[in-house]
Design a protein around this motif. Structure first.
Motif, PDB file in Angstrom:
ATOM      1  N   ALA A  26      -9.802  -1.217   2.857  1.00 16.39           N
ATOM      2  CA  ALA A  26     -10.651  -2.402   2.828  1.00 16.39           C
ATOM      3  C   ALA A  26      -9.978  -3.582   3.516  1.00 16.39           C
ATOM      4  N   VAL A  27     -10.815  -4.401   4.165  1.00 17.77           N
ATOM      5  CA  VAL A  27     -10.407  -5.701   4.700  1.00 17.77           C
ATOM      6  C   VAL A  27     -11.249  -6.741   3.966  1.00 17.77           C
ATOM      7  N   ASN A  28     -10.583  -7.610   3.213  1.00 17.16           N
ATOM      8  CA  ASN A  28     -11.282  -8.605   2.398  1.00 17.16           C
ATOM      9  C   ASN A  28     -11.076 -10.009   2.966  1.00 17.16           C
ATOM     10  N   PHE A  29     -12.075 -10.830   2.755  1.00 19.79           N
ATOM     11  CA  PHE A  29     -11.972 -12.242   3.112  1.00 19.79           C
ATOM     12  C   PHE A  29     -12.185 -13.044   1.830  1.00 19.79           C
ATOM     13  N   ARG A  30     -11.089 -13.636   1.322  1.00 21.04           N
ATOM     14  CA  ARG A  30     -11.130 -14.375   0.059  1.00 21.04           C
ATOM     15  C   ARG A  30     -11.720 -13.522  -1.066  1.00 21.04           C
ATOM     16  N   GLY A  31     -11.348 -12.240  -1.085  1.00 21.02           N
ATOM     17  CA  GLY A  31     -11.767 -11.339  -2.152  1.00 21.02           C
ATOM     18  C   GLY A  31     -13.039 -10.567  -1.891  1.00 21.02           C
ATOM     19  N   ILE A  32     -13.771 -10.890  -0.809  1.00 19.25           N
ATOM     20  CA  ILE A  32     -15.031 -10.205  -0.492  1.00 19.25           C
ATOM     21  C   ILE A  32     -14.770  -9.220   0.653  1.00 19.25           C
ATOM     22  N   ARG A  33     -15.222  -7.966   0.468  1.00 17.32           N
ATOM     23  CA  ARG A  33     -14.990  -6.974   1.517  1.00 17.32           C
ATOM     24  C   ARG A  33     -15.865  -7.286   2.718  1.00 17.32           C
ATOM     25  N   VAL A  34     -15.213  -7.409   3.879  1.00 10.29           N
ATOM     26  CA  VAL A  34     -15.924  -7.752   5.118  1.00 10.29           C
ATOM     27  C   VAL A  34     -15.624  -6.772   6.247  1.00 10.29           C
ATOM     28  N   GLY A  35     -14.785  -5.766   5.981  1.00 13.38           N
ATOM     29  CA  GLY A  35     -14.454  -4.848   7.065  1.00 13.38           C
ATOM     30  C   GLY A  35     -13.576  -3.713   6.599  1.00 13.38           C
ATOM     31  N   ARG A  36     -13.017  -3.002   7.556  1.00 10.48           N
ATOM     32  CA  ARG A  36     -12.190  -1.849   7.248  1.00 10.48           C
ATOM     33  C   ARG A  36     -11.072  -1.730   8.275  1.00 10.48           C
ATOM     34  N   VAL A  37     -10.037  -0.980   7.898  1.00 10.73           N
ATOM     35  CA  VAL A  37      -8.919  -0.702   8.810  1.00 10.73           C
ATOM     36  C   VAL A  37      -9.320   0.457   9.711  1.00 10.73           C
ATOM     37  N   GLU A  38      -9.258   0.242  11.022  1.00 18.91           N
ATOM     38  CA  GLU A  38      -9.664   1.279  11.977  1.00 18.91           C
ATOM     39  C   GLU A  38      -8.478   2.100  12.469  1.00 18.91           C
ATOM     40  N   ARG A  39      -7.371   1.418  12.781  1.00 16.24           N
ATOM     41  CA  ARG A  39      -6.203   2.128  13.317  1.00 16.24           C
ATOM     42  C   ARG A  39      -4.919   1.456  12.845  1.00 16.24           C
TER      43      ARG A  39
ATOM     44  N   ALA B  88      -3.369 -13.033   7.689  1.00 15.78           N
ATOM     45  CA  ALA B  88      -3.648 -11.760   7.027  1.00 15.78           C
ATOM     46  C   ALA B  88      -2.412 -11.304   6.266  1.00 15.78           C
ATOM     47  N   ILE B  89      -2.620 -10.843   5.037  1.00 15.38           N
ATOM     48  CA  ILE B  89      -1.539 -10.308   4.219  1.00 15.38           C
ATOM     49  C   ILE B  89      -1.985  -8.977   3.635  1.00 15.38           C
ATOM     50  N   LEU B  90      -1.044  -8.229   3.089  1.00 18.71           N
ATOM     51  CA  LEU B  90      -1.353  -6.989   2.392  1.00 18.71           C
ATOM     52  C   LEU B  90      -1.296  -7.236   0.895  1.00 18.71           C
ATOM     53  N   ILE B  91      -2.299  -6.731   0.175  1.00 13.86           N
ATOM     54  CA  ILE B  91      -2.348  -6.902  -1.269  1.00 13.86           C
ATOM     55  C   ILE B  91      -2.468  -5.534  -1.926  1.00 13.86           C
ATOM     56  N   ASN B  92      -2.029  -5.443  -3.165  1.00 16.01           N
ATOM     57  CA  ASN B  92      -2.133  -4.204  -3.926  1.00 16.01           C
ATOM     58  C   ASN B  92      -3.547  -4.062  -4.493  1.00 16.01           C
ATOM     59  N   VAL B  93      -4.023  -2.835  -4.503  1.00 17.97           N
ATOM     60  CA  VAL B  93      -5.334  -2.543  -5.074  1.00 17.97           C
ATOM     61  C   VAL B  93      -5.103  -1.840  -6.403  1.00 17.97           C
ATOM     62  N   GLY B  94      -5.225  -2.609  -7.501  1.00 15.21           N
ATOM     63  CA  GLY B  94      -5.006  -2.037  -8.822  1.00 15.21           C
ATOM     64  C   GLY B  94      -3.574  -1.567  -8.991  1.00 15.21           C
ATOM     65  N   ILE B  95      -3.427  -0.463  -9.753  1.00 18.32           N
ATOM     66  CA  ILE B  95      -2.098   0.092 -10.017  1.00 18.32           C
ATOM     67  C   ILE B  95      -1.905   1.431  -9.327  1.00 18.32           C
ATOM     68  N   THR B  96      -2.756   1.718  -8.354  1.00 15.50           N
ATOM     69  CA  THR B  96      -2.702   3.019  -7.673  1.00 15.50           C
ATOM     70  C   THR B  96      -1.659   3.059  -6.574  1.00 15.50           C
ATOM     71  N   GLY B  97      -1.161   1.920  -6.159  1.00 16.01           N
ATOM     72  CA  GLY B  97      -0.212   1.876  -5.051  1.00 16.01           C
ATOM     73  C   GLY B  97      -0.867   1.686  -3.708  1.00 16.01           C
ATOM     74  N   LEU B  98      -2.196   1.777  -3.674  1.00 17.68           N
ATOM     75  CA  LEU B  98      -2.915   1.546  -2.425  1.00 17.68           C
ATOM     76  C   LEU B  98      -2.934   0.051  -2.104  1.00 17.68           C
ATOM     77  N   LYS B  99      -3.076  -0.246  -0.817  1.00 19.19           N
ATOM     78  CA  LYS B  99      -3.093  -1.631  -0.371  1.00 19.19           C
ATOM     79  C   LYS B  99      -4.326  -1.899   0.473  1.00 19.19           C
ATOM     80  N   ALA B 100      -4.667  -3.180   0.548  1.00 23.86           N
ATOM     81  CA  ALA B 100      -5.785  -3.619   1.378  1.00 23.86           C
ATOM     82  C   ALA B 100      -5.345  -4.847   2.155  1.00 23.86           C
ATOM     83  N   VAL B 101      -6.107  -5.158   3.194  1.00 18.81           N
ATOM     84  CA  VAL B 101      -5.834  -6.346   4.004  1.00 18.81           C
ATOM     85  C   VAL B 101      -6.646  -7.509   3.433  1.00 18.81           C
ATOM     86  N   GLU B 102      -5.960  -8.623   3.193  1.00 16.33           N
ATOM     87  CA  GLU B 102      -6.610  -9.826   2.688  1.00 16.33           C
ATOM     88  C   GLU B 102      -6.455 -10.934   3.725  1.00 16.33           C
TER      89      GLU B 102
END
Length: 256
Positions: free
Chosen positions: A57-70, A99-113
């Protein structure tokens, strides 16, 4: 045994199910094709993107607005990771966003914020690089690492200061300091005793001087009294003699 009617019903069911699946897939694909997105790039230097995946996920101020392509390693600099993200058209990505990387829950996955940006800033055009920022967690981690390094340096310095050679030098310095303090204490006691004797001598001299001055004053007073009495008697004798002489002279004058 399966009858012909059952086979027909099963065939009709499979046909209708297939048609519905194709319609649903076409609707989803059409929605994606009709949705306009802009591609942006993000460059992270000396930074691990572990936990981030293509499709993340790519979020803008917490709202999903896109995705990581490559996600690619920069061919010119192996310390840099370049992300390519697609962001929905109309998202206000400004030139002062980061742009920063944030943790998604406790799964270890990250998203772009994507955060920051002001209304007065210009809009960042698709194909541009969004500056990479530092998350609060990363900032705290960096500070903790820096503090740990400084503590390690302090510990090493203390270890160097307390080695065997320095301990011996410190012991020698303390011993010499003790001797100096003892000598200074003795000298101070001697000086205080000398000052005490001098004070007593001065007091004695002052007392003797006061006695001598008192005696001298008494003697002077007595001598002055004697001189005054002698002078008084002399003046009285002179006055009597003068009076007698004047009387004789007056008598002689009258006889003539």
């Amino acid at each position: 045994m399966v009858t012909k009617a059952q086979k027909v019903r099963l065939g009709v069911f499979l046909f209708i199910g297939t048609i519905l699946i194709l319609v649903f897939a076409g609707a989803v694909a059409g929605n994606r094709l009709m949705q306009k997105r802009g591609l942006y790039h993000i460059e992270f230097e000396d930074y691990s993107v572990a936990g981030l995946q293509v499709g993340g996920a790519v979020n803008f101020r917490g709202i999903r607005v896109g995705r990581v392509e490559r996600m690619n390693i920069s061919p010119s600099d192996m310390t840099k990771i370049i992300l390519t993200v697609s962001i929905e058209s109309g998202t206000p990505v400004k030139v002062d966003c980061e742009a920063i990387l944030i943790n998604v829950g406790i799964t270890g996955l990250k998203a772009v914020e994507i955060r920051g940006g002001t209304n007065q800033s210009a809009v960042l055009k698709p194909g541009s690089f969004i500056p990479a920022g530092v998350s609060m967690f990363d900032d705290i981690t960096d500070r903790a690492v820096s503090i740990a390094v400084k503590i390690d340096e302090i510990a090493n310095n203390i270890a160097n200061l307390t080695n065997e050679e320095n301990r011996m030098n410190i012991a020698a310095i303390l011993s010499q300091t003790s001797l100096l303090l003892s000598s200074a204490n003795q000298n101070l006691n001697t000086t205080l005793a000398d000052i005490s004797r001098l004070a007593r001598s001065v007091a004695s001299m002052t007392e003797n001087t006061e006695i001598s001055l008192a005696t001298l004053s008494n003697n002077l007073e007595q001598n002055l009294n004697i001189i005054a009495k002698s002078a008084t008697r002399g003046i009285d004798d002179i006055a009597s003699a003068t009076t007698s002489s004047l009387d004789n002279l007056v008598k002689q004058t009258n006889d003539q």
